[in-house]
Design an enzyme around this catalytic site. Structure first.
Site, PDB file in Angstrom:
ATOM      1  N   CYS A  12      -5.518  -3.261  12.719  1.00 23.29           N
ATOM      2  CA  CYS A  12      -4.449  -2.264  12.628  1.00 23.29           C
ATOM      3  C   CYS A  12      -4.770  -1.119  13.590  1.00 23.29           C
ATOM      4  O   CYS A  12      -5.870  -1.038  14.144  1.00 23.29           O
ATOM      5  CB  CYS A  12      -4.365  -1.731  11.205  1.00 23.29           C
ATOM      6  N   HIS A  44     -14.804  -3.280   7.294  1.00 25.66           N
ATOM      7  CA  HIS A  44     -15.317  -4.291   6.375  1.00 25.66           C
ATOM      8  C   HIS A  44     -15.215  -5.669   7.009  1.00 25.66           C
ATOM      9  O   HIS A  44     -14.400  -6.500   6.621  1.00 25.66           O
ATOM     10  CB  HIS A  44     -14.554  -4.214   5.046  1.00 25.66           C
ATOM     11  N   HIS A 127     -13.595   2.414  -3.921  1.00 29.57           N
ATOM     12  CA  HIS A 127     -13.364   2.296  -2.480  1.00 29.57           C
ATOM     13  C   HIS A 127     -13.583   3.657  -1.807  1.00 29.57           C
ATOM     14  O   HIS A 127     -13.102   4.688  -2.302  1.00 29.57           O
ATOM     15  CB  HIS A 127     -11.942   1.790  -2.208  1.00 29.57           C
ATOM     16  N   GLU A 129     -12.283   5.086   0.705  1.00 28.58           N
ATOM     17  CA  GLU A 129     -11.043   5.829   1.028  1.00 28.58           C
ATOM     18  C   GLU A 129     -10.556   6.591  -0.205  1.00 28.58           C
ATOM     19  O   GLU A 129     -10.192   7.777  -0.116  1.00 28.58           O
ATOM     20  CB  GLU A 129      -9.949   4.862   1.501  1.00 28.58           C
ATOM     21  N   THR A 166      -3.955   3.593   0.851  1.00 27.53           N
ATOM     22  CA  THR A 166      -3.082   3.079   1.921  1.00 27.53           C
ATOM     23  C   THR A 166      -2.894   1.565   1.911  1.00 27.53           C
ATOM     24  O   THR A 166      -1.902   1.064   2.430  1.00 27.53           O
ATOM     25  CB  THR A 166      -3.654   3.476   3.307  1.00 27.53           C
ATOM     26  N   CYS A 194       0.373   2.460   3.956  1.00 27.51           N
ATOM     27  CA  CYS A 194       0.691   2.560   5.388  1.00 27.51           C
ATOM     28  C   CYS A 194       1.546   1.372   5.838  1.00 27.51           C
ATOM     29  O   CYS A 194       1.461   0.288   5.254  1.00 27.51           O
ATOM     30  CB  CYS A 194      -0.571   2.750   6.215  1.00 27.51           C
ATOM     31  N   SER A 222     -13.330  -6.520   2.309  1.00 33.04           N
ATOM     32  CA  SER A 222     -12.192  -5.765   2.846  1.00 33.04           C
ATOM     33  C   SER A 222     -11.058  -5.740   1.821  1.00 33.04           C
ATOM     34  O   SER A 222     -10.534  -6.789   1.431  1.00 33.04           O
ATOM     35  CB  SER A 222     -11.717  -6.419   4.152  1.00 33.04           C
ATOM     36  N   SER A 266      -8.792  -5.516   9.339  1.00 31.57           N
ATOM     37  CA  SER A 266     -10.120  -5.376   9.955  1.00 31.57           C
ATOM     38  C   SER A 266     -10.612  -6.717  10.506  1.00 31.57           C
ATOM     39  O   SER A 266     -11.807  -6.913  10.682  1.00 31.57           O
ATOM     40  CB  SER A 266     -11.103  -4.815   8.931  1.00 31.57           C
TER      41      SER A 266
HETATM   42 FE1  F3S Z   1      -5.279   0.713   9.178  1.00 33.52          FE
HETATM   43 FE2  F3S Z   1      -5.047   3.269   8.878  1.00 33.52          FE
HETATM   44 FE3  F3S Z   1      -3.341   1.670   7.766  1.00 33.52          FE
HETATM   45  S1  F3S Z   1      -6.943   2.141   8.911  1.00 33.52           S
HETATM   46  S2  F3S Z   1      -4.491  -0.179   7.282  1.00 33.52           S
HETATM   47  S3  F3S Z   1      -3.594   1.977   9.951  1.00 33.52           S
HETATM   48  S4  F3S Z   1      -4.250   3.453   6.851  1.00 33.52           S
END
Ligand code: F3S
Length: 284
Positions: A12, A44, A127, A129, A166, A194, A222, A266
Site C-alpha cells: 500500500c 509485518h 497491535h 497501531e 485502519t 483506509c 500482518s 505489506s
Molecule cells: Fe497502508 Fe497506511 Fe492504509 S500503512 S493499509 S495506507 S493506513
C-alpha cells in the site's frame, strides 16, 4: 489453469512510503557508525525484514534496547507519545515514517476527547497501531474494543466517539457499532478504515467468489493480510494463507481450473509473482 491476481494487491501507499524512508535513512547513515533502529518490524513481512536487516537496519524490542545517540525510524503503524518521550529523553534522533492515514486516526481521538466524547478504538488491542492511537489521550477517556461482545459490556455513556484501526473490516465495525447505539445518547463514528484496506478487501472478496482456489499471500503477523484471508475464507473454503511461494502445496490445486491470488498491504509484488510462477509450473 487460469490464474488471476486481485485488482488491488500488495504494497500500500503507507508501506511503500515507509520503506523508502528506511532505505534513504540507511543510505544516509551508511559508514557513519551510527546505528539505525526500528521498534519491532517495519512491516509485518519476514522476508522483507531479513533484507532490511542485511542492509543494516536493527530491530529493537524495547526503547531501553536502543543506544543513546542512535537513530530510530517510527514505523508506518505510528508510535505512542509515551514511547516517543522515552526515546527523545535518551537523545535518540527520530525519523517519522508513520502513515498519514494512521496520523489522521491519532488526530481524531484527540479531537473527540477535546469535544467531550468517551473514545472507543475498534481494533486489535495488541497491535502497535492501536496502542499508538489509544495512547494519544488520557487512559480514562478511551477504551479499545475488539468485538460486539465487548461493546455490549460497556457502561452507558452520554457521548461515544469511535475511531477505527485502519485495517479493520467494515463488517466487523458494523456489528460493533450496531450494539453501541444502545450504549449512549450520541454516537459519532469516524471511519478511519483506509481506502487501501477497503479496496484490497473488496477485490479479494470478488475474486474469492469466482475462483476454485484462493491464495492469500503475506506475513502471518500482518493484521491486514489475516483479514484478507478471513474474508476470502468466508467466500471460498479452499483459501490458503501463505507467507511466500515455499508454503504452497501442489495438492491444493487438484481438480481446479481457476486460481486467485491476493496479497496484503505489506506483501511485495515479487512474492505475488513468485507464487503465480510456482502455481503455473504445476500446470506443465
Ligand atoms: Fe497502508 Fe497506511 Fe492504509 S500503512 S493499509 S495506507 S493506513
Amino acid at each position: 489453469m487460469e490464474i488471476e491476481i486481485a485488482k488491488y494487491s500488495g504494497y500500500c501507499f503507507g508501506v511503500k512510503r515507509a520503506l523508502n524512508i528506511v532505505e534513504k535513512t540507511l543510505d544516509e547513515y551508511s559508514g557513519s557508525g551510527k546505528k539505525v533502529y526500528t521498534l519491532g518490524s517495519v512491516i509485518h513481512n519476514p522476508g522483507v525484514m531479513n533484507e532490511l536487516s542485511n542492509m543494516g537496519l536493527a530491530s529493537a524490542g524495547e526503547p531501553e534496547d536502543i543506544k543513546p545517540g542512535s537513530t530510530l525510524i517510527i514505523r508506518s503503524h505510528g508510535m505512542s507519545p509515551r514511547t516517543l518521550k522515552i526515546l527523545l529523553d535518551k537523545n535518540i534522533e527520530i525519523v517519522d515514517a508513520t502513515c498519514p492515514y494512521v496520523k489522521k486516526a491519532q488526530a481524531k481521538v484527540k479531537k473527540l476527547e477535546n469535544q467531550g466524547y468517551f473514545v472507543l478504538v475498534i481494533g486489535n488491542k495488541d497491535h502497535p497501531e492501536v496502542i499508538g492511537i489509544k495512547e494519544q489521550i488520557d487512559d480514562n477517556s478511551v477504551r479499545v474494543i475488539q468485538n460486539s461482545l465487548e461493546a455490549s459490556d460497556l457502561d452507558f455513556k452520554k457521548k461515544i466517539g469511535v475511531v477505527i484501526q485502519t485495517t479493520q473490516t467494515a463488517d466487523r465495525v458494523k456489528s460493533i457499532t450496531s450494539v453501541l447505539i444502545d450504549k449512549c445518547k450520541e454516537l459519532l463514528i469516524c471511519n478511519t478504515i483506509c481506502d487501501t484496506t477497503k479496496n484490497r478487501q473488496e477485490s479479494t472478496r470478488i475474486l474469492a467468489k469466482k475462483v476454485d482456489v484462493m491464495i492469500v499471500a503475506g506475513g502471518r503477523n500482518s493484521a491486514n493480510t489475516t483479514h484478507l484471508a478471513d474474508i476470502s475464507l468466508e467466500e471460498n473454503k479452499r483459501t490458503y494463507h501463505i507467507e511466500n511461494y515455499s508454503g504452497i502445496d501442489p495438492e491444493w490445486f487438484k481438480d481446479s481450473d481457476k486460481i486467485g491470488i491476493s496479497g496484503g498491504a505489506s506483501t511485495p509484488e515479487k512474492d505475488i509473482i513468485d507464487i503465480k510462477k510456482t502455481i503455473e509450473s504445476f500446470d506443465s
